[in-house]
Design a protein around this motif. Structure first.
Motif, short mmCIF file in Angstrom:
data_model
loop_
_atom_site.label_atom_id
_atom_site.label_comp_id
_atom_site.label_asym_id
_atom_site.label_seq_id
_atom_site.Cartn_x
_atom_site.Cartn_y
_atom_site.Cartn_z
N ARG A 58 -5.64 -0.09 5.29
CA ARG A 58 -4.36 1.15 4.64
C ARG A 58 -3.04 0.23 5.17
N PRO A 59 -2.19 0.21 4.10
CA PRO A 59 -0.86 -0.57 4.34
C PRO A 59 -0.23 -0.71 5.27
N TYR A 60 0.24 -1.95 6.11
CA TYR A 60 1.18 -1.50 7.38
C TYR A 60 2.47 -2.39 7.47
N GLN A 91 8.38 -6.34 6.38
CA GLN A 91 7.65 -6.18 4.67
C GLN A 91 6.39 -5.84 5.47
N THR A 92 5.53 -5.00 3.95
CA THR A 92 4.60 -4.53 4.10
C THR A 92 3.18 -4.95 3.51
N LEU A 93 2.17 -4.85 4.54
CA LEU A 93 0.57 -6.28 3.87
C LEU A 93 -0.09 -4.86 3.48
N ALA A 94 -0.80 -5.19 2.74
CA ALA A 94 -1.67 -4.52 2.23
C ALA A 94 -3.12 -4.82 1.41
N GLY A 95 -4.58 -4.19 1.60
CA GLY A 95 -5.27 -5.44 1.27
C GLY A 95 -5.84 -6.09 2.47
N ARG A 96 -5.89 -7.48 1.71
CA ARG A 96 -6.46 -8.62 1.79
C ARG A 96 -5.52 -9.73 1.79
#
Length: 276
Positions: A58-60, A91-96
């Motif tokens: 899930r996005p973080y 900053q949003t991190l999603a997936g890989r």
């Protein structure tokens, strides 16, 4: 300690005062961060290289309170030079994914510019805009290289190809910022000016030219980093006492500054940062 990344050679992990990440316990649970050495020829300019990788269901979103330094970052979503950001940002991190970054020393980006670093403050400038076709080629090559060690080597060669000339003023500025960051007794600009052996006005000009922001802002930002670090401890300090230690006139003043940068008051941040 030696990095295990494959590539052209071992690259050592470096010790850093990891400040600026909000909710650090959550951060380390969502992504891997490695600060790494650069080649000796870049040490007059670069504090460290860094690599962040993640693989998330899930996005973080990671909230950040930036440092008085310029960063160059390359990822699939953006490739840019980031000046000093005076407010908070996220900053949003999603997936890989992966981010390759260069954290310049305070003042260390000045030799790569034809003017004042203050021109970059609160700005994110695409690498291709700043360095044209050569910058665009660098971004393509880094994104096309799966091996992080090899990608860092590409960035090193690019930066050295720009022909930066070591500047003794960078050492002076970086030493002053480090002293502000580690000496909690420095709470006023006149103290830093006395330490530097120059007038307050000269110090302000120096910081705007090399760091991008004034010394008062650097003092306040370093104290906010300290406040956030202390507030996230298992046993957070009394806020009135902390405000006095960090040079604030009172707790309300600390609360205003902290809330403006972090997005919530220190008491709420302390509560949210507790494990469990």
């Amino acid at each position: 300690m030696v990095s295990t990344m494959p590539g052209e050679g071992p690259r050592r992990l470096v010790e850093t005062r990891q400040r600026g990440w909000l909710d650090p316990r959550a951060a380390v649970a969502h992504f891997d961060y490695r600060p790494l050495t650069c080649v000796p020829e870049l040490e007059p300019f670069v504090g460290h290289f860094w690599v962040i990788t993640w693989d998330l269901a899930r996005p973080y979103t990671q909230q950040l309170v930036s440092h008085p330094a310029v960063n160059l970052t390359i990822t699939e979503d953006f490739a840019r030079v980031a000046g000093v950001v005076r407010g908070g940002f996220a900053q949003t991190l999603a997936g890989r994914g992966r981010v390759i970054g260069v954290h310049f020393r305070p003042g260390g980006f000045r030799p790569f510019l034809s003017g004042s670093v203050s021109a970059l403050t609160d700005r994110f400038i695409p690498i291709s805009d700043m360095y044209g076709d050569a910058g665009a080629a660098l971004v393509r090559d880094v994104l096309g290289t799966e091996d992080a060690e090899a990608a860092l080597s590409l960035i090193e060669r690019f930066l050295l190809g720009l022909g930066p000339i070591p500047d003794p003023v960078v050492d002076e500025v970086a030493a002053l910022v480090d002293r502000i960051d580690t000496d909690m007794s420095l709470t006023r600009v006149d103290q830093v000016a006395a330490l530097a052996g120059m007038s307050m006005r000269s110090l302000q000009r120096l910081f705007h030219d090399y760091v991008g922001v004034g010394p008062k802002w650097v003092i306040r930002r370093c104290r906010l980093h300290e406040a956030a670090a202390r507030a996230s401890e298992d046993d957070p300090p009394d806020l009135a006492r902390l405000a006095a230690e960090l040079g604030y006139t009172d707790q309300a003043h600390l609360t205003r500054d902290f809330t403006a940068a972090v997005g919530r008051p220190p008491a709420a941040y302390a509560r949210d940062s507790r494990p469990g």
